[in-house]
Motif scaffolding. Structure first.
Motif, short mmCIF file in Angstrom:
data_model
loop_
_atom_site.label_atom_id
_atom_site.label_comp_id
_atom_site.label_asym_id
_atom_site.label_seq_id
_atom_site.Cartn_x
_atom_site.Cartn_y
_atom_site.Cartn_z
N GLN A 46 -1.30 0.34 -2.03
CA GLN A 46 -1.24 0.19 -0.76
C GLN A 46 -1.40 -1.58 0.45
OE1 GLN A 46 -0.28 2.76 0.84
NE2 GLN A 46 0.28 3.57 -1.36
N SER A 106 -17.22 8.97 7.55
CA SER A 106 -16.68 10.46 7.74
C SER A 106 -15.83 10.82 5.85
CB SER A 106 -16.03 10.32 8.94
OG SER A 106 -15.18 9.66 8.38
N ASN A 107 -15.21 9.89 5.63
CA ASN A 107 -14.56 10.83 4.50
C ASN A 107 -14.90 10.36 3.21
OD1 ASN A 107 -13.87 7.97 4.80
ND2 ASN A 107 -11.77 8.36 3.60
N TYR A 114 -11.78 -2.82 7.18
CA TYR A 114 -12.16 -1.82 8.45
C TYR A 114 -12.38 -2.96 9.85
CZ TYR A 114 -13.91 2.31 5.91
OH TYR A 114 -13.40 2.92 5.55
N ASP A 172 -14.55 0.28 1.05
CA ASP A 172 -15.10 1.26 2.38
C ASP A 172 -16.10 1.00 2.51
OD1 ASP A 172 -13.16 3.13 2.54
OD2 ASP A 172 -13.37 4.36 0.49
N ASN A 179 -10.83 5.15 0.83
CA ASN A 179 -10.29 6.34 0.39
C ASN A 179 -9.30 7.03 1.42
OD1 ASN A 179 -12.47 6.16 -1.38
ND2 ASN A 179 -14.30 7.25 0.57
N LYS A 180 -9.10 6.26 2.16
CA LYS A 180 -7.83 7.26 3.22
C LYS A 180 -6.54 6.87 2.71
CE LYS A 180 -6.18 3.45 6.04
NZ LYS A 180 -5.71 3.18 7.64
N TYR A 181 -6.82 5.71 1.46
CA TYR A 181 -5.16 5.72 0.85
C TYR A 181 -5.64 7.12 -0.15
CZ TYR A 181 -4.98 1.39 2.96
OH TYR A 181 -5.03 0.42 4.42
N TRP A 232 -15.94 9.85 -0.75
CA TRP A 232 -15.45 10.72 -2.58
C TRP A 232 -16.76 11.26 -2.94
CZ3 TRP A 232 -15.07 7.33 -6.65
CH2 TRP A 232 -14.41 7.61 -8.04
N GLY A 239 -6.97 9.67 -0.18
CA GLY A 239 -6.32 10.88 0.18
C GLY A 239 -5.12 11.19 0.46
N LEU A 240 -4.09 10.10 1.04
CA LEU A 240 -2.74 10.35 1.37
C LEU A 240 -2.44 10.57 0.20
CD1 LEU A 240 -2.41 7.00 3.79
CD2 LEU A 240 -2.45 9.71 4.76
N HIS A 298 -10.16 -0.50 4.05
CA HIS A 298 -10.32 1.14 4.46
C HIS A 298 -10.12 1.42 2.08
CE1 HIS A 298 -10.31 2.21 7.33
NE2 HIS A 298 -10.11 1.08 8.41
#
Length: 253
Positions: free
Chosen positions: A106, A208-209, A111, A13, A19-21, A211, A23-24, A17
């Motif tokens: 994943q 933005s997302n 970024y 992050d 955190n987005k994974y 942890w 999140g999924l 990337h």
């Protein structure tokens, strides 16, 4: 005056990337729990709150280990099973364990601006280092897939515990000049605060997302150099800003 800086980058992050994974996967986990406990109408907020609580406690206890995340899913499942007197099923736990581990399969995604930023800093003669938290095999896979060795060579540090003492050990044992050394990352807890404590400069990349583990109060003192940016693409400008100010200050003196 030597304007070359020593720059430590976080990985997850910050450059790529992450955190987005999570999140999924957590989205899938919430759906499964709500399906299994359909008679009890457990809210998404309740599930996420318990999972985060368990996950963060694990990191505090054992550091960044790959088993933390799948274990947090299973322990959350057991919590609600006990709460609602629902019989636990071994096959359901096996499913959750596999779901949690799938996070490490994943595809690695950089970024925007990662390559351009590293190229820019390298071309200016700065010395680049990578300092990341996690298990060596998992983090090294990401590093290899992104071909990051072309920027960091063997100047790569992977630690299961990423805190003040870990960073201090790296700085003390290495040939670092604290006045011209930077720690760049998205975590106030594991990147910024350890850097400021060690007397380094720091750039906080605010995402933005974030942890919840990474979010802590920051008590900054005036003598610390800290920049807050919204993307990795702003990093070279922030570093150049300090170099320019330092040069002007020396000229005036």
């Amino acid at each position: 005056m030597n304007t070359r800086q020593q720059i430590l980058f976080d990985l997850d992050d910050t450059l790529i990337h992450c955190n987005k994974y999570f999140g999924l996967i957590l989205g899938q986990f919430v759906e499964v729990i709500q399906e299994w406990f359909a008679d009890h109408e457990i809210t998404t907020e309740d599930i996420r709150k318990k999972q985060i609580e368990i996950d963060i406690a694990s990191v505090h206890n054992v550091g960044f280990k790959s088993g933390n995340f799948p274990r947090s899913l299973i322990e959350t499942y057991r919590f609600f099973s006990n709460k609602y007197n629902r019989k636990m099923d071994r096959l359901e736990e096996v499913y959750l364990h596999k779901l949690g581990l799938s996070i490490y399969d994943q595809e690695v995604e950089p970024y925007p601006g990662m390559v351009e930023t590293l190229e820019s800093l390298k071309s200016k003669g700065h010395h680049l280092y990578l300092y990341t938290g996690g298990e060596t095999a998992i983090q090294q896979r990401k590093i290899d897939q992104m071909k990051l060795s072309m920027y960091f060579d063997d100047r790569i540090y992977i630690r299961e515990h990423k805190n003040v003492s870990s960073l201090e050990q790296i700085i003390s044992n290495g040939n670092f000049n604290r006045e011209s050394t930077w720690m760049i990352g998205n975590s106030l807890r594991t990147d910024v605060i350890p850097a400021l404590t060690a007397g380094l400069c720091s750039i906080y990349i605010k995402i933005s997302n974030e942890w919840e583990y990474n979010i802590v109060d920051l008590e900054q003192t005036p003598d610390h150099i800290l920049y807050t940016v919204g993307s990795i693409e702003e990093v070279p400008e922030a570093i150049q800003h300090k170099i320019t100010n330092d040069t002007k200050q020396r000229t005036l003196n």
